[in-house]
Design an enzyme around this catalytic site. Sequence first.
Site, short mmCIF file in Angstrom:
data_model
loop_
_atom_site.label_atom_id
_atom_site.label_comp_id
_atom_site.label_asym_id
_atom_site.label_seq_id
_atom_site.Cartn_x
_atom_site.Cartn_y
_atom_site.Cartn_z
N LYS A 241 0.80 -1.22 0.00
CA LYS A 241 0.00 0.00 0.00
C LYS A 241 0.85 1.29 0.00
CE LYS A 241 -3.96 -2.24 2.32
NZ LYS A 241 -4.92 -2.16 3.45
N TYR B 225 -12.56 -2.27 -3.23
CA TYR B 225 -13.06 -2.30 -1.85
C TYR B 225 -14.59 -2.17 -1.78
CZ TYR B 225 -8.46 -2.26 0.41
OH TYR B 225 -7.21 -2.61 0.88
N PHE C 152 -15.30 3.95 7.31
CA PHE C 152 -13.95 4.33 6.87
C PHE C 152 -13.76 4.22 5.35
CE2 PHE C 152 -13.80 -0.16 8.26
CZ PHE C 152 -13.36 -0.77 7.10
N ASN D 252 -1.94 0.33 6.80
CA ASN D 252 -1.38 -0.91 7.33
C ASN D 252 -0.54 -1.70 6.34
OD1 ASN D 252 -3.49 -1.81 5.83
ND2 ASN D 252 -4.55 -2.89 7.48
N HIS E 152 -2.21 -5.53 1.70
CA HIS E 152 -3.49 -6.24 1.57
C HIS E 152 -3.21 -7.66 1.15
CE1 HIS E 152 -7.46 -7.43 0.13
NE2 HIS E 152 -6.81 -7.97 -0.89
P1 ATP Z 1 -7.02 -6.11 3.85
O1 ATP Z 1 -8.39 -6.36 3.25
O2 ATP Z 1 -6.40 -4.81 3.39
O3 ATP Z 1 -6.11 -7.28 3.74
P2 ATP Z 1 -8.04 -6.83 6.34
O4 ATP Z 1 -8.75 -7.90 5.59
O5 ATP Z 1 -7.12 -7.22 7.43
O6 ATP Z 1 -7.20 -5.94 5.40
P3 ATP Z 1 -10.54 -5.42 6.37
O7 ATP Z 1 -11.41 -5.49 7.56
O8 ATP Z 1 -10.89 -6.23 5.16
O9 ATP Z 1 -9.07 -5.77 6.88
O10 ATP Z 1 -10.39 -3.91 5.97
C1 ATP Z 1 -9.83 -3.55 4.72
C2 ATP Z 1 -8.91 -2.39 4.90
O11 ATP Z 1 -9.65 -1.25 5.32
C3 ATP Z 1 -7.84 -2.57 5.99
O12 ATP Z 1 -6.70 -3.26 5.55
C4 ATP Z 1 -7.52 -1.13 6.33
O13 ATP Z 1 -6.61 -0.56 5.38
C5 ATP Z 1 -8.88 -0.45 6.21
N1 ATP Z 1 -9.53 -0.40 7.52
C6 ATP Z 1 -10.09 -1.42 8.19
N2 ATP Z 1 -10.61 -1.03 9.37
C7 ATP Z 1 -10.37 0.30 9.45
C8 ATP Z 1 -10.66 1.31 10.40
N3 ATP Z 1 -11.29 1.03 11.53
N4 ATP Z 1 -10.26 2.57 10.13
C9 ATP Z 1 -9.63 2.88 8.97
N5 ATP Z 1 -9.32 1.97 8.02
C10 ATP Z 1 -9.68 0.71 8.25
MG MG Z 2 -10.01 -7.72 3.94
#
Ligand code: ATP
Ligand code: MG
Length: 137
Positions: A9, A49, A57, A112, A115
């Site tokens: 990212k 997304y 968010f 973070n 992905h």
């Molecule tokens: P990813 O899909 O990126 O691998 P993940 O599956 O661990 O991450 P998800 O719950 O699918 O997490 O959320 C997708 C992405 O949205 C997260 O990786 C993060 O970048 C963002 N995100 C999730 N929760 C929050 C939050 N509370 N505040 C801001 N951004 C968030």
């Molecule tokens: Mg995810």
Amino acid sequence: LERTFSIIKPDATERNLTGAINAVIEKAGLRIVAQKRIRMTREQAETFYAVHRERPFFGELVDFMVSGPVVVQVLEGEGAIAKYREVMGATNPANAAEGTIRKLFAKSVGENSVHGSDAPETAAVEIAQFFAGNEIV
Ligand code: ATP
Ligand code: MG
């Protein structure tokens, strides 16, 4: 062998961490079988997304994903989807295990660093959004 879709990212490309993250990926036994650095369009980020469209968010997430270059990748290996999620660590770096990419590099729950796909069906859809079959070798 299983394939998963990965994104390095903007928070990570900004800090020049592409190589350091790839080293963790390769050390875990995953093979990078496709990779390109791109600037995501807003439309691509919103499509990618779409499952999070109703989350509070969502706007912040899309703004972040288009804020700088990303590296999109296809990773291959035995149990690649679960293995990569283990290597990434918890979504919130505060909860991520030692040695995981997010523990090592992530700035916050939003910024973070990586992905990874969460299931075979989503991996197939995500890979197809960014790569043609003949780009994966
Ligand atoms: P990813 O899909 O990126 O691998 P993940 O599956 O661990 O991450 P998800 O719950 O699918 O997490 O959320 C997708 C992405 O949205 C997260 O990786 C993060 O970048 C963002 N995100 C999730 N929760 C929050 C939050 N509370 N505040 C801001 N951004 C968030
Ligand atoms: Mg995810």
